[in-house]
Design an enzyme around this catalytic site. Structure first.
Site, mmCIF file in Angstrom:
data_model
loop_
_atom_site.group_PDB
_atom_site.id
_atom_site.type_symbol
_atom_site.label_atom_id
_atom_site.label_comp_id
_atom_site.label_asym_id
_atom_site.label_seq_id
_atom_site.Cartn_x
_atom_site.Cartn_y
_atom_site.Cartn_z
ATOM 1 N N GLN A 60 -40.422 150.793 112.215
ATOM 2 C CA GLN A 60 -40.319 150.166 110.905
ATOM 3 C C GLN A 60 -41.433 149.146 110.799
ATOM 4 O O GLN A 60 -41.809 148.570 111.806
ATOM 5 C CB GLN A 60 -38.968 149.453 110.774
ATOM 6 C CG GLN A 60 -37.954 150.281 110.047
ATOM 7 C CD GLN A 60 -36.601 149.614 109.944
ATOM 8 O OE1 GLN A 60 -36.415 148.504 110.427
ATOM 9 N NE2 GLN A 60 -35.681 150.291 109.329
ATOM 10 N N HIS A 100 -35.309 139.029 106.316
ATOM 11 C CA HIS A 100 -35.724 140.307 106.909
ATOM 12 C C HIS A 100 -36.500 141.063 105.843
ATOM 13 O O HIS A 100 -36.088 141.075 104.688
ATOM 14 C CB HIS A 100 -34.521 141.181 107.271
ATOM 15 C CG HIS A 100 -33.474 140.528 108.121
ATOM 16 N ND1 HIS A 100 -33.181 140.959 109.387
ATOM 17 C CD2 HIS A 100 -32.632 139.503 107.871
ATOM 18 C CE1 HIS A 100 -32.192 140.216 109.875
ATOM 19 N NE2 HIS A 100 -31.847 139.335 108.979
ATOM 20 N N ARG A 107 -31.898 155.573 116.621
ATOM 21 C CA ARG A 107 -30.532 155.582 116.099
ATOM 22 C C ARG A 107 -29.906 156.929 116.421
ATOM 23 O O ARG A 107 -30.535 157.969 116.284
ATOM 24 C CB ARG A 107 -30.528 155.337 114.590
ATOM 25 C CG ARG A 107 -30.972 153.919 114.301
ATOM 26 C CD ARG A 107 -30.821 153.492 112.869
ATOM 27 N NE ARG A 107 -31.488 152.185 112.712
ATOM 28 C CZ ARG A 107 -31.737 151.599 111.565
ATOM 29 N NH1 ARG A 107 -31.380 152.177 110.449
ATOM 30 N NH2 ARG A 107 -32.347 150.430 111.522
ATOM 31 N N ASP A 161 -41.429 146.192 110.280
ATOM 32 C CA ASP A 161 -40.356 145.221 110.232
ATOM 33 C C ASP A 161 -40.923 143.812 110.345
ATOM 34 O O ASP A 161 -41.801 143.560 111.157
ATOM 35 C CB ASP A 161 -39.463 145.518 111.448
ATOM 36 C CG ASP A 161 -38.075 144.970 111.282
ATOM 37 O OD1 ASP A 161 -37.793 144.447 110.196
ATOM 38 O OD2 ASP A 161 -37.302 145.056 112.236
ATOM 39 N N LYS A 217 -29.475 142.166 99.677
ATOM 40 C CA LYS A 217 -30.842 142.681 99.796
ATOM 41 C C LYS A 217 -31.444 142.947 98.422
ATOM 42 O O LYS A 217 -30.731 143.194 97.458
ATOM 43 C CB LYS A 217 -30.866 144.039 100.511
ATOM 44 C CG LYS A 217 -30.099 144.140 101.777
ATOM 45 C CD LYS A 217 -30.390 145.478 102.456
ATOM 46 C CE LYS A 217 -29.638 146.645 101.845
ATOM 47 N NZ LYS A 217 -29.972 147.938 102.430
ATOM 48 N N HIS A 258 -39.781 139.398 110.091
ATOM 49 C CA HIS A 258 -38.762 138.372 109.904
ATOM 50 C C HIS A 258 -39.417 137.021 109.697
ATOM 51 O O HIS A 258 -40.326 136.669 110.436
ATOM 52 C CB HIS A 258 -37.817 138.334 111.109
ATOM 53 C CG HIS A 258 -37.036 139.597 111.262
ATOM 54 N ND1 HIS A 258 -37.394 140.590 112.150
ATOM 55 C CD2 HIS A 258 -35.953 140.052 110.598
ATOM 56 C CE1 HIS A 258 -36.552 141.594 112.030
ATOM 57 N NE2 HIS A 258 -35.665 141.307 111.095
ATOM 58 N N CYS A 270 -34.387 142.760 114.665
ATOM 59 C CA CYS A 270 -34.013 141.382 114.310
ATOM 60 C C CYS A 270 -33.488 140.556 115.490
ATOM 61 O O CYS A 270 -33.957 139.428 115.697
ATOM 62 C CB CYS A 270 -33.004 141.347 113.173
ATOM 63 S SG CYS A 270 -32.817 142.851 112.259
HETATM 64 ZN ZN LIG Z 1 -34.149 142.466 110.436
#
Ligand SMILES: [Zn+2]
Ligand SMILES: [Zn+2]
Length: 576
Positions: free
Chosen positions: A318, A451, A300, A320, A405, A322, A271
């Site tokens: 991910q 997100h 991580r 991922d 979320k 946005h 992000c």
């Molecule tokens: Zn994010």
């Protein structure tokens, strides 16, 4: 508290009581109810043998049949200290508890320090619906600095059938364990030299991951997401602005440079970097939403003890994405992502429910932003759920640090639930990064950030899919879709021709040319769970055809190669 949880917690007491009767010198730790059962931690005077669990279970049943009452009493700490004088762990707990009094529970001869609640009487427990399953080492209070105790686990349900169904599911899950199947099917490996939680994907595993990535790109491009690439690490400065440095630093790997004293981190999420793509040029209200997606590697710093197969990793990606949008576009952004997630879950044959993850107003320090902004964003998400008639349940304290979320909790073929997709609303990060766009009235405004992830981490999803499909991937995902098996060496030229035909049609194919018997070659291909086997010999050559065996369906007979190619291509297209 639900009744079954009371039963589970009560069984923990009964187990402690039984262990004390069997080995009176035992020191007691703690014993809570957990999902599907309970445990209790003990400091035992002797190492446990396999048959000891049966012995404990027998004793538990005896106690339960005595119809013992659970009686609560509030007593002074002083009295409690006397009562637990020979139980050092309990004494430690008494010391840690606030106030002057503590509560205890009596069951027959047994007394435990406990705030409850419990069932009233052991007669509420079905003696055929619980079972002690395993032992494990567990540090007192979860800290490596403390003594290692022995944890005994039990399963408990309301009915015997529920217990049996659960045990059968566990047995099936063990057969499908993705760590074992992943090795047997040669999908990924771990190397001690590379490090824990950092898998290496073989050609086959990579093929599946690429298929997943292509599919996700297909889905997200329909709703306007464009793939970008961003670096694996960045300056600490970025995370100071995003808030990760403050709230997430212990979960990030730090990176040192020889040429600067500046701190760098491997990124745990994309992000903050994506905000910099948005910020890279002036944006107008007409440009929004700007939707970007990323498959970059993330890291991580998980504790080694918590790593597990592909489901908990130190390095993963991910799917991922946005969306930077105007406030009036939020609902539509959520709706379009939800539609894509629904499509994906249908493709994978997974049912799901939505967890509406809220902040915990009792712990505002875990989150960024103030109460007002949380109320606003939570209300907005709830409206979306209601308007779209989506079934959901609320979970307090499960929000991301920057906003509420919607998390998809999906069910696999064994009925186990996994959190996969997520859509999150964020008013905070764009503000912190000073993101701006020129609105229709000419004024500068801050965009909102949505997100989202569709399957979450493709690597973790691969682990889940291996177990969901028991390794028998649908044709479109299978690393090898077709195995050609020539009956003998003299058929290999024909096999080669068939192989070329399939490859020309982008079908993933392998020819089994090994000097083995036909039976052995078929068995081997079946062990690899290859969806189609094409057997070619004299008969097939003279008919200009192939004999087709379909996984799980068996022999489909002879077919001209064109017909087979059309059939498999249709399946791949439909992702079945
Ligand atoms: Zn994010
Ligand atoms: Zn208790």
């Amino acid at each position: 508290m639900e009744n079954i949880e009371k039963i589970r917690h009560s069984l923990a007491h009964i187990m402690a009581s039984s262990v004390l009767e069997l080995w009176p010198k035992t020191k007691l730790g703690m014993g809570p109810a957990i999902e599907n059962g309970f445990y209790y931690d003990f400091h035992l005077p002797k190492p446990l043998q396999e048959q000891d669990l049966e012995e404990i279970e027998k004793k538990m049943k005896e106690l339960i049949l005595q119809k013992l009452k659970f009686e609560k009493e509030n007593i002074s700490k002083q009295r409690a200290k006397k009562l637990f004088a020979i139980q050092p762990y309990k004494l430690e707990l008494i010391k840690d508890l606030p106030g002057q009094n503590v509560s205890i529970y009596k069951t027959g001869e047994f007394v435990d320090l406990c705030k409850g609640p419990h069932i009233n009487n052991t007669k509420e427990i079905n003696i055929n619906a619980f079972k002690l399953t395993k032992t494990a080492g567990a540090y007192w209070k979860g800290s490596e600095k403390n003594k290692m105790l022995t944890r005994i686990y039990g399963l408990a349900f309301e009915t015997e059938k529920q217990l049996m169904d659960y045990l059968n599911m566990l047995q099936e899950a063990e057969k499908r364990d993705h760590r074992k199947l992943g090795e047997a099917l040669d999908l990924f490996v771990f190397s001690e030299l590379v490090g824990p939680g950092l898998p290496l994907y073989t050609f086959r595993g990579t093929t599946i991951l690429n298929q997943l990535k292509n599919y996700i790109n297909e889905l997200q491009s329909v709703i306007g997401y464009q793939e970008v690439q961003t670096p694996n690490m960045n300056r600490a400065e970025l995370f100071k602005i995003s808030g990760h440095y403050e709230k997430f630093k212990d979960d990030m790997f730090s990176v040192k440079s020889h040429y600067t004293k500046e701190e760098y981190f491997l990124k745990p999420m994309n992000c903050p970097q994506h905000t910099q793509i948005f910020a890279s040029r002036p944006r107008s209200y007409k440009d929004l939403p700007i939707r970007i997606a990323d498959f970059c590697q993330l890291h991580r710093d998980e504790k080694t003890g918590e790593l597990s197969g592909l489901t908990r990793l130190r390095g993963f990606r991910q799917d991922d994405g946005h969306s930077f949008c105007r406030e009036d576009q939020i609902k539509n952004e959520f709706k379009s992502v939800l539609s894509v997630i629904e499509k994906a879950m249908k493709t994978f044959g997974m049912k799901y429910r939505i967890r509406f993850s809220l902040w915990d107003p009792k712990h505002p320090e875990k989150y960024l932003g103030d109460e007002k902004i949380w109320k606003k964003s939570q209300q907005l998400l709830e409206e979306i759920l209601v308007e779209n008639k989506i079934e959901y349940f609320k979970a307090v304290g499960e929000a991301a640090m920057y906003g509420p979320k919607m998390d998809l909790v999906s069910k696999d073929s064994l009925g186990r639930e996994w959190q996969l997709s997520t859509i999150q609303l964020d008013f905070i990060m764009p503000e912190r990064f000073g993101l701006k766009y020129a609105d229709s009235d000419g004024k500068e405004k801050t965009p909102v950030m949505v997100h989202r992830a569709i399957v979450g981490s493709p690597e973790r999803f691969l682990g889940i899919l291996i177990e969901h499909y028991a390794g028998a991937f649908p044709v479109w995902l299978s690393p090898v879709q077709v195995a050609i098996i020539p009956i003998s060496e003299k058929h290999s030229a024909y096999a080669e021709k068939i192989e070329k035909d399939l490859k020309d049609n982008n079908i993933r194919v392998e020819t089994k040319n090994e000097n083995e018997t036909l039976g052995k070659k078929i068995r081997e291909a079946e062990m690899q769970k290859i969806p189609y086997l094409l057997i070619v010999g004299d008969k097939e050559i003279s008919a200009d055809a192939v004999s087709v065996r379909e996984r799980s369906k068996g022999d489909l007979g002879q077919m001209p190669i064109d017909k087979f190619i059309n059939k498999i291509k249709e399946q791949i297209k439909l992702k079945i």
